[in-house]
Every structure is written in structure tokens, then in C-alpha cells.
Design a protein around this motif. Structure first.
Motif, PDB file in Angstrom:
ATOM      1  N   GLY A 153       0.809  -1.201   0.000  1.00 60.16           N
ATOM      2  CA  GLY A 153       0.000   0.000   0.000  1.00 60.16           C
ATOM      3  C   GLY A 153       0.848   1.259   0.000  1.00 60.16           C
ATOM      4  N   GLY A 154       0.195   2.384   0.015  1.00 60.64           N
ATOM      5  CA  GLY A 154       0.901   3.661  -0.012  1.00 60.64           C
ATOM      6  C   GLY A 154       1.617   3.948   1.290  1.00 60.64           C
ATOM      7  N   GLY A 155       2.463   4.967   1.266  1.00 67.34           N
ATOM      8  CA  GLY A 155       3.221   5.357   2.442  1.00 67.34           C
ATOM      9  C   GLY A 155       4.227   6.438   2.098  1.00 67.34           C
ATOM     10  N   SER A 156       4.975   6.826   3.094  1.00 69.55           N
ATOM     11  CA  SER A 156       5.998   7.845   2.884  1.00 69.55           C
ATOM     12  C   SER A 156       7.197   7.252   2.179  1.00 69.55           C
ATOM     13  CB  SER A 156       6.406   8.449   4.225  1.00 69.55           C
ATOM     14  OG  SER A 156       7.006   7.448   5.047  1.00 69.55           O
ATOM     15  N   LEU A 157       8.136   8.116   1.829  1.00 78.66           N
ATOM     16  CA  LEU A 157       9.350   7.661   1.167  1.00 78.66           C
ATOM     17  C   LEU A 157      10.122   6.701   2.059  1.00 78.66           C
ATOM     18  CD1 LEU A 157      11.243   7.859  -1.268  1.00 78.66           C
ATOM     19  CD2 LEU A 157      12.313   9.836  -0.171  1.00 78.66           C
ATOM     20  N   GLU A 158      10.134   7.002   3.359  1.00 74.42           N
ATOM     21  CA  GLU A 158      10.844   6.116   4.283  1.00 74.42           C
ATOM     22  C   GLU A 158      10.141   4.768   4.393  1.00 74.42           C
ATOM     23  OE1 GLU A 158       9.982   9.159   4.872  1.00 74.42           O
ATOM     24  OE2 GLU A 158      11.854  10.291   5.136  1.00 74.42           O
ATOM     25  N   ASP A 159       8.799   4.762   4.371  1.00 76.51           N
ATOM     26  CA  ASP A 159       8.060   3.501   4.463  1.00 76.51           C
ATOM     27  C   ASP A 159       8.317   2.611   3.255  1.00 76.51           C
ATOM     28  OD1 ASP A 159       7.019   4.367   6.851  1.00 76.51           O
ATOM     29  OD2 ASP A 159       5.184   5.167   5.949  1.00 76.51           O
ATOM     30  N   LEU A 160       8.464   3.234   2.083  1.00 76.22           N
ATOM     31  CA  LEU A 160       8.667   2.466   0.849  1.00 76.22           C
ATOM     32  C   LEU A 160      10.133   2.222   0.543  1.00 76.22           C
ATOM     33  CD1 LEU A 160       6.063   4.269  -1.445  1.00 76.22           C
ATOM     34  CD2 LEU A 160       5.724   2.263  -0.033  1.00 76.22           C
ATOM     35  N   TRP A 161      11.021   2.589   1.456  1.00 74.26           N
ATOM     36  CA  TRP A 161      12.452   2.546   1.143  1.00 74.26           C
ATOM     37  C   TRP A 161      12.962   1.128   0.891  1.00 74.26           C
ATOM     38  CZ3 TRP A 161      15.370   6.266  -0.479  1.00 74.26           C
ATOM     39  CH2 TRP A 161      16.745   6.073  -0.551  1.00 74.26           C
ATOM     40  N   GLY A 162      12.343   0.137   1.501  1.00 74.32           N
ATOM     41  CA  GLY A 162      12.801  -1.241   1.296  1.00 74.32           C
ATOM     42  C   GLY A 162      12.734  -1.664  -0.166  1.00 74.32           C
ATOM     43  N   PHE A 163      11.788  -1.085  -0.939  1.00 73.92           N
ATOM     44  CA  PHE A 163      11.665  -1.443  -2.344  1.00 73.92           C
ATOM     45  C   PHE A 163      12.614  -0.649  -3.231  1.00 73.92           C
ATOM     46  CE2 PHE A 163       7.712  -2.463  -0.250  1.00 73.92           C
ATOM     47  CZ  PHE A 163       7.450  -3.732  -0.721  1.00 73.92           C
ATOM     48  N   ASN A 164      13.410   0.245  -2.612  1.00 75.31           N
ATOM     49  CA  ASN A 164      14.467   0.957  -3.328  1.00 75.31           C
ATOM     50  C   ASN A 164      15.837   0.323  -3.113  1.00 75.31           C
ATOM     51  OD1 ASN A 164      12.818   3.032  -4.427  1.00 75.31           O
ATOM     52  ND2 ASN A 164      12.760   4.026  -2.412  1.00 75.31           N
ATOM     53  N   GLU A 165      15.899  -0.729  -2.276  1.00 70.07           N
ATOM     54  CA  GLU A 165      17.186  -1.352  -1.994  1.00 70.07           C
ATOM     55  C   GLU A 165      17.700  -2.107  -3.223  1.00 70.07           C
ATOM     56  OE1 GLU A 165      19.028  -0.942   0.509  1.00 70.07           O
ATOM     57  OE2 GLU A 165      17.700  -0.002   1.961  1.00 70.07           O
ATOM     58  N   GLU A 166      19.009  -2.136  -3.346  1.00 72.82           N
ATOM     59  CA  GLU A 166      19.637  -2.742  -4.524  1.00 72.82           C
ATOM     60  C   GLU A 166      19.346  -4.232  -4.614  1.00 72.82           C
ATOM     61  OE1 GLU A 166      24.152  -3.249  -6.395  1.00 72.82           O
ATOM     62  OE2 GLU A 166      23.758  -1.840  -4.756  1.00 72.82           O
ATOM     63  N   VAL A 167      19.275  -4.936  -3.472  1.00 78.42           N
ATOM     64  CA  VAL A 167      19.042  -6.383  -3.498  1.00 78.42           C
ATOM     65  C   VAL A 167      17.663  -6.698  -4.076  1.00 78.42           C
ATOM     66  CG1 VAL A 167      18.171  -6.382  -1.124  1.00 78.42           C
ATOM     67  CG2 VAL A 167      19.095  -8.477  -2.095  1.00 78.42           C
ATOM     68  N   VAL A 168      16.656  -5.837  -3.792  1.00 78.97           N
ATOM     69  CA  VAL A 168      15.316  -6.053  -4.343  1.00 78.97           C
ATOM     70  C   VAL A 168      15.296  -5.782  -5.841  1.00 78.97           C
ATOM     71  CG1 VAL A 168      12.925  -5.276  -4.244  1.00 78.97           C
ATOM     72  CG2 VAL A 168      14.219  -5.540  -2.148  1.00 78.97           C
ATOM     73  N   VAL A 169      15.979  -4.710  -6.261  1.00 80.87           N
ATOM     74  CA  VAL A 169      16.001  -4.368  -7.684  1.00 80.87           C
ATOM     75  C   VAL A 169      16.679  -5.460  -8.484  1.00 80.87           C
ATOM     76  CG1 VAL A 169      16.819  -2.678  -9.367  1.00 80.87           C
ATOM     77  CG2 VAL A 169      15.965  -1.917  -7.150  1.00 80.87           C
ATOM     78  N   ARG A 170      17.771  -5.984  -7.988  1.00 84.85           N
ATOM     79  CA  ARG A 170      18.486  -7.038  -8.719  1.00 84.85           C
ATOM     80  C   ARG A 170      17.664  -8.327  -8.762  1.00 84.85           C
ATOM     81  NH1 ARG A 170      23.492  -5.718 -10.153  1.00 84.85           N
ATOM     82  NH2 ARG A 170      24.513  -3.966  -9.101  1.00 84.85           N
ATOM     83  N   ALA A 171      16.949  -8.639  -7.679  1.00 85.49           N
ATOM     84  CA  ALA A 171      16.106  -9.839  -7.693  1.00 85.49           C
ATOM     85  C   ALA A 171      14.970  -9.693  -8.700  1.00 85.49           C
ATOM     86  CB  ALA A 171      15.548 -10.091  -6.288  1.00 85.49           C
ATOM     87  N   ALA A 172      14.368  -8.498  -8.782  1.00 84.20           N
ATOM     88  CA  ALA A 172      13.286  -8.281  -9.743  1.00 84.20           C
ATOM     89  C   ALA A 172      13.805  -8.333 -11.171  1.00 84.20           C
ATOM     90  CB  ALA A 172      12.617  -6.937  -9.470  1.00 84.20           C
ATOM     91  N   ALA A 173      14.985  -7.740 -11.418  1.00 87.45           N
ATOM     92  CA  ALA A 173      15.530  -7.761 -12.773  1.00 87.45           C
ATOM     93  C   ALA A 173      15.958  -9.159 -13.188  1.00 87.45           C
ATOM     94  CB  ALA A 173      16.717  -6.799 -12.864  1.00 87.45           C
ATOM     95  N   GLY A 174      16.391  -9.981 -12.247  1.00 85.73           N
ATOM     96  CA  GLY A 174      16.840 -11.323 -12.577  1.00 85.73           C
ATOM     97  C   GLY A 174      15.754 -12.374 -12.545  1.00 85.73           C
ATOM     98  N   SER A 175      14.507 -11.979 -12.305  1.00 85.34           N
ATOM     99  CA  SER A 175      13.412 -12.953 -12.232  1.00 85.34           C
ATOM    100  C   SER A 175      13.110 -13.514 -13.617  1.00 85.34           C
ATOM    101  CB  SER A 175      12.164 -12.291 -11.637  1.00 85.34           C
ATOM    102  OG  SER A 175      11.070 -13.177 -11.680  1.00 85.34           O
ATOM    103  N   ALA A 176      13.085 -14.845 -13.718  1.00 83.50           N
ATOM    104  CA  ALA A 176      12.697 -15.486 -14.978  1.00 83.50           C
ATOM    105  C   ALA A 176      11.185 -15.478 -15.172  1.00 83.50           C
ATOM    106  CB  ALA A 176      13.218 -16.933 -15.010  1.00 83.50           C
TER     107      ALA A 176
END
Length: 520
Positions: A218-241
Motif C-alpha cells: 500500500g501507499g506510504g511515505s518515502l521512508e516507508d517504501l524505502w525497502g523497495f528501493n534497496e539494490e538487493v530487491v532491484v536485482r532480484a526483480a531484474a533477474g526474475s525469470a
């Protein structure tokens, strides 16, 4: 001779401190004055060794303060400091006597403002984009009607209920939910692990592998959504088959996973709408297409029937087409009778001509010629056979001359082998006759040796050397107490057994003065 003391005289009444005492006093002063402080500054050098503690510097344009966060404090941080980030650190001042320095024990770190977070976010986005993780060529198409949908979100929030409700309204599908934390320190690691876990499911396994993934929050502040800005999440999403739809926050919220995902949805509900079509719309479209197909088939049949009629009118009548062939058939039938008569007459004349040539004299002459030819061929065949036999005889005579000696040698060798076999058979028969007797002798000797060993190791031989066996009431007695309790005693020597009185006999005879009973 007088001794001279060169040590300096004490100057005044100032007390003397040891190094540890002075360091401890400074530590108490600093910790007492700055028990809890909030410090704003720019993060400098950042280091995290294998211990899990976090070491970094806080600086401004003139000074630097060393800062440290212990492993447990790092785990509770909402935002971890990164080099170049402006933060407000909350903690307490202390000293490190080992290096004579002061430092800040940081318990929590907060960005100094949205501008700092946005600057760090933009810097990370540019670095990941330079690696090609956001390229459109890497994105995979979303399947039109997936069989299984994997959802990565919190199992207790409203997001999963909205997604399930929308899927149930549009087109019910099988949904797998991977529960994760969508906020806080554990968010990034759990979301990345969930994406990799869905991709690790085998095809045709006990747990069905999803055809599409939805990462939702759901929605939230920038700090609340910060976990989805982490590099480990971005790399996992980009590498998803598996094709991935990101639905983090509301329509105005943008996180780095949105750039790496194959498709971005403005809301979690919209993600469910993008994942599956509307079942009723599909049924209506299918019915419309079926109706169009039926109408098209009917119109096609009508058009082809009309076209066939038009082409049929352009063709000539059957009677017209068959008139000329029928006329030719009638003319041929009229000529057939006369033609057959002429053919029969011609064959008659040819037969008469050939019959005139078949006279008896001609037949006899032909038979004579055939007989002469057959006689000549028979004589030539006889001479050829005789020559062939003579040649074969010439070839076989040397072979037959060599065959007789060879046959004699073979017969002689066979005789010798038979004689040797008979001799070997005789020797084996002799050995077979003698084997039972020899084995019986060996077994008898071994049995006698074992019997001698049994006798030697038996207790009778021991009795002959001066020992005795005491039995009480039929059982072997090995102690004085057991002998006193026995009713009847029996002693076995090497040359026989002796029965003696037991407990009853001792009571009849009485016990000795010393209080010990006599055995006899």
C-alpha cells in the motif's frame, strides 16, 4: 660522601593521576554531559566488518566525529547510513581510552530531509540504470491468462484482500502468497528472497510454479517504501525469470523496483486487473465471435450456392454435349457388322495358307533335323563331362595321397589320447577310492585330539590336582554364607564324592567355643 637526590621536588599541592584514572574521569564527564544527543552531519567513511558492527564518520565543513553502531542497533535501523548522505544521528557520546579519542554511539539514523533521500535514490537509480537493469529489451511480456499467480506482500494487510477480491471478480485463478515484511529493516531481504524462492520452484513440482508475480504494498511515505528501493530487491526483480508486476504504493509513488519490473501497476488492485482479463468480457467476446462465425458461414454458403447457379447457367446442356458422341457411336455400330465379316474372312485365308504348309513330309523332316541337333549336343555334353571328370581326378589324386597319411596320424593321436585318458581315469578312480578312508582317519584323529583337550580342560583334572567341588542342596557352593544356609552338603574330590552334614547337622553337634561352626 653525601648522596645527591636529583628527583624534582613536588610543585604545589596538585594531585597526581594515572593514565587510566584520567581517561576514566574524562569518560565520566563526557557521558554525563552528553548522555543523549542528536547530531546532524554528512556521512563520511562507512565500514562494516564481519562482526556486523557499523563504523562511520559524521562531518561538516570543519569537524569530524567518529561514530559506531553495534550489531543489534544496526538491525533496528530504518535507514542505514551511506557515504555522502546527510543524516540526523541519535545516540550518546563516549570515549575510547585505547586510542584516546571520543566517539558517538549511534542508536538510530534518520535522513536530514527528503532531499537527501531523493539525492541518494537518484544516485542509486543512475548506477543501476547504467548496468542495464532497467532496459526495455530485458522486460518480458505478461501472460494473457496465467494459471498460477504468485503474490509477494504482507498476509495481514488490506493489499492482499484487494488483490484476491479483484481476481475473484475478474477471473478466478490459483494464487500463491509469499508473506513478507513490507516495511522496516527486514523488508528488502524478505522481498528479494521471496522473488528468488518463486523462481526456484521446479516445473511440475508439488507446489505449482507461478506464471506471473505481483510485488505489492500500500501507499506510504518515502521512508516507508524505502525497502523497495534497496539494490538487493532491484536485482532480484531484474533477474526474475517469471514475469513480474510491481504495485508498490499509490499511483504517484515511484520506487526502483518499478523500473526493474516487467510491468508497473499504479495500485495493487490495478496489478490484479493487469494480471488477468475479465472473464465475462471474454465470454461475451467469444459469443460475439461465435455469432459472427455462424453468420459468416451462412453467408458464405449462400454466396457459393449463387455462384454455382451462375456457373451452371453458363455450361451447355447435357443433351448438347452427348449428341455428337452418340452419333459417332451409331455410325460405328453400323460399320461393325461389315468389319467383323471382313476380319473373319481375312483370318480364314491366313489359316488356309498356313495349313497348306503343314504336310507330313515337312513334319518328319523337321523332326529329323531336331533329332540330329539333339544327338550332336548330347555327344558334346558327354565329352565335356568326361574331360571335367578327368581334370577333377587329376586334382583329387594328390589330395587323396596326402589324406591317407594324415588320417592315419589323426587316428594314432586319437588312440594315444584315449590311452592317456584311460590312465588318468584310473589314477583318479584310485584316489577317489582312497579319499574316504583318509578323510575318516583325519576326522578320527581330530576327534581324539578334541576329546583329549576336553578331558584336560575339564574340572575332573583340576580335582586330581588337589581341588574339590562343594555342592549345597545340589547346586555348587562358592561362599561360606551359602554353605551355612544349605541343608545338605556334598564334596567332590578327584577320586569320589563325600556327603557331609549341613545346617541341621551343625545344630545337632553344636558350634565350637570360638562361635564358628565346623563343616564336618
Amino acid at each position: 660522601m653525601d648522596l645527591i637526590d636529583d628527583s624534582p621536588a613536588p610543585s604545589g599541592n596538585q594531585p597526581e593521576y594515572t593514565v587510566s584514572e584520567l581517561s576514566g574521569a574524562v569518560k565520566r564527564v563526557i557521558e554525563g554531559e552528553f548522555g543523549l544527543v542528536r547530531v546532524r552531519g554528512e556521512v563520511g567513511r562507512v565500514s562494516r566488518p564481519a562482526s556486523g558492527h557499523l563504523y562511520f564518520d559524521l562531518k561538516d565543513d570543519r569537524s569530524v566525529i567518529a561514530a559506531i553502531s553495534w550489531k543489534g542497533q544496526v538491525a533496528r535501523m530504518q535507514v542505514r547510513p551511506e557515504e555522502g548522505m546527510e543524516v540526523v544521528a541519535t545516540g550518546r557520546m563516549t570515549t575510547f581510552p585505547g586510542q584516546s579519542k571520543y566517539q558517538l554511539i549511534v542508536e538510530d539514523v534518520a535522513p536530514a530531509g527528503a532531499g537527501a533521500l531523493m539525492a541518494m535514490l537518484e544516485k542509486r537509480r543512475a548506477a543501476l540504470q547504467a548496468e542495464g537493469l532497467f532496459d526495455a529489451a530485458r522486460k518480458k511480456p505478461i501472460p494473457y491468462l496465467p494459471q498460477v499467480i504468485g503474490v509477494v506482500t504482507s498476509p495481514s494487510g488490506a493489499v492482499i484482500r484487494d488483490i484476491l477480491h479483484r481476481l475473484r471478480d475478474r477471473f478466478p485463478r490459483h494464487v500463491l502468497v509469499w508473506p513478507v515484511a513490507v516495511q522496516g529493516q527486514d523488508c528488502a531481504a524478505q522481498v528479494a528472497a521471496a522473488i528468488r524462492g518463486f523462481n526456484a520452484l521446479p516445473e511440475g513440482g508439488a507446489i505449482p510454479r507461478p506464471d506471473v508475480l505481483i510485488v505489492a504494498r500500500g501507499g506510504g511515505s518515502l521512508e516507508d517504501l524505502w525497502g523497495f528501493n534497496e539494490e538487493v530487491v532491484v536485482r532480484a526483480a531484474a533477474g526474475s525469470a517469471i514475469p513480474l508486476i510491481s504495485a508498490v504504493g499509490h499511483e504517484t509513488d515511484t520506487t526502483l523496483i518499478d523500473f526493474a519490473a516487467d510491468l508497473r501497476a499504479p495500485t495493487p488492485t490495478a496489478a490484479a486487473e493487469l494480471a488477468v482479463p475479465v472473464r465475462l468480457d471474454l465470454l461475451a467476446a467469444l459469443e460475439a465471435l461465435g455469432a459472427r462465425l455462424t453468420r459468416g458461414i451462412g453467408q458464405g454458403v449462400v454466396l457459393r450456392r449463387q455462384r454455382l447457379r451462375d456457373l451452371a447457367r453458363a455450361l451447355p446442356r447435357v443433351e448438347t454435349l452427348l449428341a455428337t458422341p452418340r452419333q459417332r457411336l451409331d455410325a460405328g455400330a453400323l460399320r461393325l457388322g461389315a468389319g467383323l465379316g471382313l476380319a473373319v474372312a481375312k483370318k480364314h485365308r491366313e489359316f488356309d495358307r498356313l495349313a497348306g504348309r503343314l504336310q507330313p513330309q515337312a513334319l518328319r523332316a523337321g523332326l529329323a533335323r531336331q533329332r540330329d541337333q539333339l544327338t550332336g549336343k548330347s555327344e558334346r555334353l558327354t565329352r565335356a563331362i568326361l574331360r571335367r571328370v578327368e581334370r577333377l581326378g587329376d586334382v583329387l589324386r594328390p589330395i587323396s595321397g596326402r589324406l591317407a597319411p594324415a588320417l592315419a596320424r589323426m587316428l594314432g593321436d586319437a588312440g594315444r589320447k584315449v590311452a592317456e585318458g584311460q590312465r588318468d581315469l584310473g589314477r583318479l578312480a584310485d584316489r577317489l577310492d582312497a579319499a574316504p578312508a583318509a578323510r575318516f582317519v583325519r576326522l578320527r584323529d581330530r576327534l581324539e585330539a578334541l576329546d583329549r583337550t576336553r578331558v584336560t580342560l575339564g574340572y575332573h583334572e583340576t580335582l586330581k590336582r588337589g581341588y574339590a567341588v562343594v555342592r549345597g542342596d545340589g547346586a555348587v557352593v562358592t561362599s561360606k554364607a551359602a554353605a551355612e544356609k544349605a541343608v545338605a552338603l556334598e564334596i567332590e574330590f578327584g577320586d569320589g564324592k563325600l556327603a557331609v552334614g549341613g545346617r541341621a547337622g551343625r545344630r545337632a553337634k553344636g558350634e565350637g567355643e570360638s562361635g564358628q561352626g565346623s563343616l564336618f
